[in-house]
Motif scaffolding. Structure first.
Motif, PDB file in Angstrom:
ATOM      1  N   LEU A   1       0.964  -1.707  -0.075  1.00 36.94           N
ATOM      2  CA  LEU A   1      -0.195  -0.258  -0.262  1.00 36.94           C
ATOM      3  C   LEU A   1       0.923   0.763  -0.180  1.00 36.94           C
ATOM      4  CD1 LEU A   1      -3.389   1.121   1.472  1.00 36.94           C
ATOM      5  CD2 LEU A   1      -0.792   2.017   3.045  1.00 36.94           C
ATOM      6  N   LEU A   2       1.866   1.389   0.842  1.00 35.62           N
ATOM      7  CA  LEU A   2       2.719   3.002   0.463  1.00 35.62           C
ATOM      8  C   LEU A   2       3.717   2.692  -0.523  1.00 35.62           C
ATOM      9  CD1 LEU A   2       4.233   2.061   4.356  1.00 35.62           C
ATOM     10  CD2 LEU A   2       1.934   3.193   4.018  1.00 35.62           C
ATOM     11  N   ALA A   3       4.046   1.734  -1.213  1.00 36.63           N
ATOM     12  CA  ALA A   3       4.550   1.626  -2.856  1.00 36.63           C
ATOM     13  C   ALA A   3       3.245   2.776  -3.502  1.00 36.63           C
ATOM     14  CB  ALA A   3       5.167   0.306  -2.834  1.00 36.63           C
ATOM     15  N   ARG A   4       2.646   2.490  -3.372  1.00 38.33           N
ATOM     16  CA  ARG A   4       1.940   2.489  -4.074  1.00 38.33           C
ATOM     17  C   ARG A   4       1.979   4.514  -4.385  1.00 38.33           C
ATOM     18  NH1 ARG A   4      -4.453   0.628  -4.819  1.00 38.33           N
ATOM     19  NH2 ARG A   4      -4.205   2.566  -5.873  1.00 38.33           N
ATOM     20  N   ASP A   5       2.303   4.695  -6.104  1.00 36.38           N
ATOM     21  CA  ASP A   5       1.840   6.722  -5.987  1.00 36.38           C
ATOM     22  C   ASP A   5       0.943   7.102  -6.472  1.00 36.38           C
ATOM     23  OD1 ASP A   5       1.782   5.436  -8.758  1.00 36.38           O
ATOM     24  OD2 ASP A   5       4.011   5.555  -9.176  1.00 36.38           O
ATOM     25  N   ASP A   6      -0.019   6.726  -6.438  1.00 41.01           N
ATOM     26  CA  ASP A   6      -1.605   7.012  -6.963  1.00 41.01           C
ATOM     27  C   ASP A   6      -2.223   7.739  -5.938  1.00 41.01           C
ATOM     28  OD1 ASP A   6      -2.029   4.346  -6.020  1.00 41.01           O
ATOM     29  OD2 ASP A   6      -3.898   4.531  -7.163  1.00 41.01           O
ATOM     30  N   TRP A   7      -1.374   7.879  -4.263  1.00 40.28           N
ATOM     31  CA  TRP A   7      -2.876   8.276  -3.865  1.00 40.28           C
ATOM     32  C   TRP A   7      -1.585   9.423  -2.725  1.00 40.28           C
ATOM     33  CZ3 TRP A   7      -1.099   7.498   1.521  1.00 40.28           C
ATOM     34  CH2 TRP A   7      -0.019   7.014   1.718  1.00 40.28           C
ATOM     35  N   SER A   8      -1.828  10.436  -1.864  1.00 31.63           N
ATOM     36  CA  SER A   8      -1.389  11.400  -1.303  1.00 31.63           C
ATOM     37  C   SER A   8      -1.799  10.887  -0.108  1.00 31.63           C
ATOM     38  CB  SER A   8      -0.558  13.034  -1.396  1.00 31.63           C
ATOM     39  OG  SER A   8      -1.990  13.847  -1.589  1.00 31.63           O
ATOM     40  N   GLN A   9      -3.109  11.647   0.390  1.00 27.37           N
ATOM     41  CA  GLN A   9      -3.624  10.938   1.591  1.00 27.37           C
ATOM     42  C   GLN A   9      -4.892   9.582   0.942  1.00 27.37           C
ATOM     43  OE1 GLN A   9      -5.084  14.432   4.001  1.00 27.37           O
ATOM     44  NE2 GLN A   9      -3.639  15.377   2.644  1.00 27.37           N
ATOM     45  N   ALA A  10      -5.014   8.990   2.290  1.00 27.19           N
ATOM     46  CA  ALA A  10      -5.713   7.820   2.073  1.00 27.19           C
ATOM     47  C   ALA A  10      -6.342   7.697   3.487  1.00 27.19           C
ATOM     48  CB  ALA A  10      -4.863   5.854   2.018  1.00 27.19           C
ATOM     49  N   LEU A  11      -7.524   6.569   3.241  1.00 28.45           N
ATOM     50  CA  LEU A  11      -8.386   5.759   4.125  1.00 28.45           C
ATOM     51  C   LEU A  11      -7.985   4.752   4.227  1.00 28.45           C
ATOM     52  CD1 LEU A  11     -10.111   5.892   6.822  1.00 28.45           C
ATOM     53  CD2 LEU A  11     -12.483   6.209   4.722  1.00 28.45           C
ATOM     54  N   VAL A  12      -7.623   4.206   5.568  1.00 32.07           N
ATOM     55  CA  VAL A  12      -7.544   2.636   5.216  1.00 32.07           C
ATOM     56  C   VAL A  12      -8.815   2.124   6.652  1.00 32.07           C
ATOM     57  CG1 VAL A  12      -6.469   0.515   5.830  1.00 32.07           C
ATOM     58  CG2 VAL A  12      -4.790   2.487   4.329  1.00 32.07           C
ATOM     59  N   ALA A  13      -9.419   1.046   6.548  1.00 27.16           N
ATOM     60  CA  ALA A  13     -10.723   0.425   6.877  1.00 27.16           C
ATOM     61  C   ALA A  13     -10.279  -0.882   7.065  1.00 27.16           C
ATOM     62  CB  ALA A  13     -12.065   0.697   6.667  1.00 27.16           C
ATOM     63  N   ALA A  14      -9.478  -1.196   8.282  1.00 28.57           N
ATOM     64  CA  ALA A  14      -9.248  -2.502   8.761  1.00 28.57           C
ATOM     65  C   ALA A  14      -9.939  -2.868   9.752  1.00 28.57           C
ATOM     66  CB  ALA A  14      -8.173  -2.963   8.925  1.00 28.57           C
ATOM     67  N   HIS A  15      -8.431  -3.747  10.664  1.00 26.32           N
ATOM     68  CA  HIS A  15      -8.773  -4.997  12.012  1.00 26.32           C
ATOM     69  C   HIS A  15      -8.381  -4.390  12.915  1.00 26.32           C
ATOM     70  CE1 HIS A  15     -12.518  -7.004   9.110  1.00 26.32           C
ATOM     71  NE2 HIS A  15     -11.184  -6.855   8.515  1.00 26.32           N
ATOM     72  N   GLY A  16      -8.987  -4.641  14.188  1.00 26.42           N
ATOM     73  CA  GLY A  16      -7.971  -4.206  15.481  1.00 26.42           C
ATOM     74  C   GLY A  16      -7.083  -4.867  15.666  1.00 26.42           C
ATOM     75  N   VAL A  17      -6.969  -6.047  15.138  1.00 25.98           N
ATOM     76  CA  VAL A  17      -5.858  -7.225  15.578  1.00 25.98           C
ATOM     77  C   VAL A  17      -4.483  -6.034  14.592  1.00 25.98           C
ATOM     78  CG1 VAL A  17      -4.438  -9.075  15.793  1.00 25.98           C
ATOM     79  CG2 VAL A  17      -5.777  -8.739  16.587  1.00 25.98           C
ATOM     80  N   VAL A  18      -5.474  -6.103  13.224  1.00 22.65           N
ATOM     81  CA  VAL A  18      -4.505  -5.791  11.916  1.00 22.65           C
ATOM     82  C   VAL A  18      -4.088  -4.287  11.965  1.00 22.65           C
ATOM     83  CG1 VAL A  18      -4.245  -5.293   9.935  1.00 22.65           C
ATOM     84  CG2 VAL A  18      -5.605  -7.405  10.450  1.00 22.65           C
ATOM     85  N   ASN A  19      -4.618  -3.531  12.828  1.00 23.16           N
ATOM     86  CA  ASN A  19      -4.040  -1.929  13.488  1.00 23.16           C
ATOM     87  C   ASN A  19      -3.014  -1.713  14.346  1.00 23.16           C
ATOM     88  OD1 ASN A  19      -6.129  -1.501  10.822  1.00 23.16           O
ATOM     89  ND2 ASN A  19      -7.360  -0.806  12.432  1.00 23.16           N
ATOM     90  N   ARG A  20      -3.449  -2.804  14.972  1.00 23.95           N
ATOM     91  CA  ARG A  20      -2.029  -2.755  15.564  1.00 23.95           C
ATOM     92  C   ARG A  20      -0.893  -3.458  15.180  1.00 23.95           C
ATOM     93  NH1 ARG A  20      -4.676  -4.406  21.300  1.00 23.95           N
ATOM     94  NH2 ARG A  20      -6.981  -4.038  21.203  1.00 23.95           N
ATOM     95  N   THR A  21      -1.075  -3.926  14.601  1.00 26.55           N
ATOM     96  CA  THR A  21       0.294  -4.712  14.084  1.00 26.55           C
ATOM     97  C   THR A  21       1.065  -3.703  12.912  1.00 26.55           C
ATOM     98  OG1 THR A  21      -0.952  -6.925  13.380  1.00 26.55           O
ATOM     99  CG2 THR A  21       0.543  -6.406  12.483  1.00 26.55           C
ATOM    100  N   ILE A  22      -0.101  -2.554  12.875  1.00 27.18           N
ATOM    101  CA  ILE A  22       0.575  -1.971  11.519  1.00 27.18           C
ATOM    102  C   ILE A  22       0.761  -0.820  13.159  1.00 27.18           C
ATOM    103  CG2 ILE A  22       0.059  -0.081  10.542  1.00 27.18           C
ATOM    104  CD1 ILE A  22      -2.598  -1.673   8.956  1.00 27.18           C
ATOM    105  N   LEU A  23       0.309  -0.402  13.679  1.00 25.43           N
ATOM    106  CA  LEU A  23       0.943   1.012  14.900  1.00 25.43           C
ATOM    107  C   LEU A  23       2.176   0.011  15.164  1.00 25.43           C
ATOM    108  CD1 LEU A  23      -2.775   1.533  15.786  1.00 25.43           C
ATOM    109  CD2 LEU A  23      -1.158   3.213  14.284  1.00 25.43           C
ATOM    110  N   ALA A  24       2.516  -1.446  15.583  1.00 24.59           N
ATOM    111  CA  ALA A  24       3.031  -2.169  16.626  1.00 24.59           C
ATOM    112  C   ALA A  24       5.078  -1.511  15.216  1.00 24.59           C
ATOM    113  CB  ALA A  24       2.686  -2.856  16.961  1.00 24.59           C
ATOM    114  N   GLN A  25       4.521  -2.306  14.380  1.00 27.07           N
ATOM    115  CA  GLN A  25       5.509  -1.723  12.979  1.00 27.07           C
ATOM    116  C   GLN A  25       5.716  -0.375  12.845  1.00 27.07           C
ATOM    117  OE1 GLN A  25       4.027  -3.837   9.788  1.00 27.07           O
ATOM    118  NE2 GLN A  25       4.760  -5.617  11.090  1.00 27.07           N
ATOM    119  N   ALA A  26       4.987   0.006  12.571  1.00 21.96           N
ATOM    120  CA  ALA A  26       5.344   1.760  13.315  1.00 21.96           C
ATOM    121  C   ALA A  26       5.776   2.466  13.542  1.00 21.96           C
ATOM    122  CB  ALA A  26       3.957   2.543  12.504  1.00 21.96           C
TER     123      ALA A  26
END
Length: 171
Positions: free
Chosen positions: A132-157
């Motif tokens: 998703l981050l590698a795509r070059d067709d956006w500057s501001q994105a909304l991602v609707a996902a799931h609680g555990v997945v969002n925890r994973t994204i935030l932990a990695q970030a």
């Protein structure tokens, strides 16, 4: 990047017509997603993404409001797969399992609610997020996902490991 958890669903409500693993937003969830849309009304969102499950697709659609955007699907951001609960004998055991779901997330070989391993979840989400981050067709994105997945994204970030899961909450 606007990272949202899908709106409320009724996982165990027999009055809702849905498959066991893909319930739609309930009335509260639709209200939550519409409120998110009002909050983001002036945000210049040019990419909307979801995991493909109807609760994330509905959340993204309501949150982007009238913007003429297609909603991209990133299946790698799907919710962590749970296992079976056939060996759970009581409501107390089930509650303890859910309350302690993240207690061993950083232990090698540990699984999320007897299902997908945390290490597989970690790798799957990292791969999808990087795509998703590698795509070059956006500057501001909304991602609707799931609680555990969002925890994973935030932990990695944050540069942390799965041991931080229990300290991250998203409502």
């Amino acid at each position: 990047m606007y990272l949202a958890r899908h709106g409320d669903v009724s996982y165990f409500d027999s009055s809702e017509e849905h498959g066991d693993d893909d319930p739609p937003l309930n009335a509260t969830g639709r209200t939550q997603a519409e409120a998110l849309g009002q909050l983001l009304a002036d945000a210049p969102i040019d990419l909307a993404a979801c995991t493909g499950l109807q609760r994330t697709r509905q959340t993204a659609k309501l949150a982007i409001g009238p913007r003429p955007l297609d909603i991209a699907v990133f299946e790698g951001l799907r919710e962590a797969q749970t296992g079976t609960f056939e060996e759970i004998d009581s409501a107390e055991e089930m509650e303890a399992m859910f309350v302690g779901a993240f207690d061993n997330a950083d232990v090698p070989g540990a699984n999320f609610l007897t299902g997908e391993s945390y290490s597989d979840l970690w790798a799957r989400v990292a791969t999808a997020w990087q795509a998703l981050l590698a795509r070059d067709d956006w500057s501001q994105a909304l991602v609707a996902a799931h609680g555990v997945v969002n925890r994973t994204i935030l932990a990695q970030a944050l540069g942390a490991g799965p041991q931080i899961y229990r300290r991250l909450e998203q409502d």
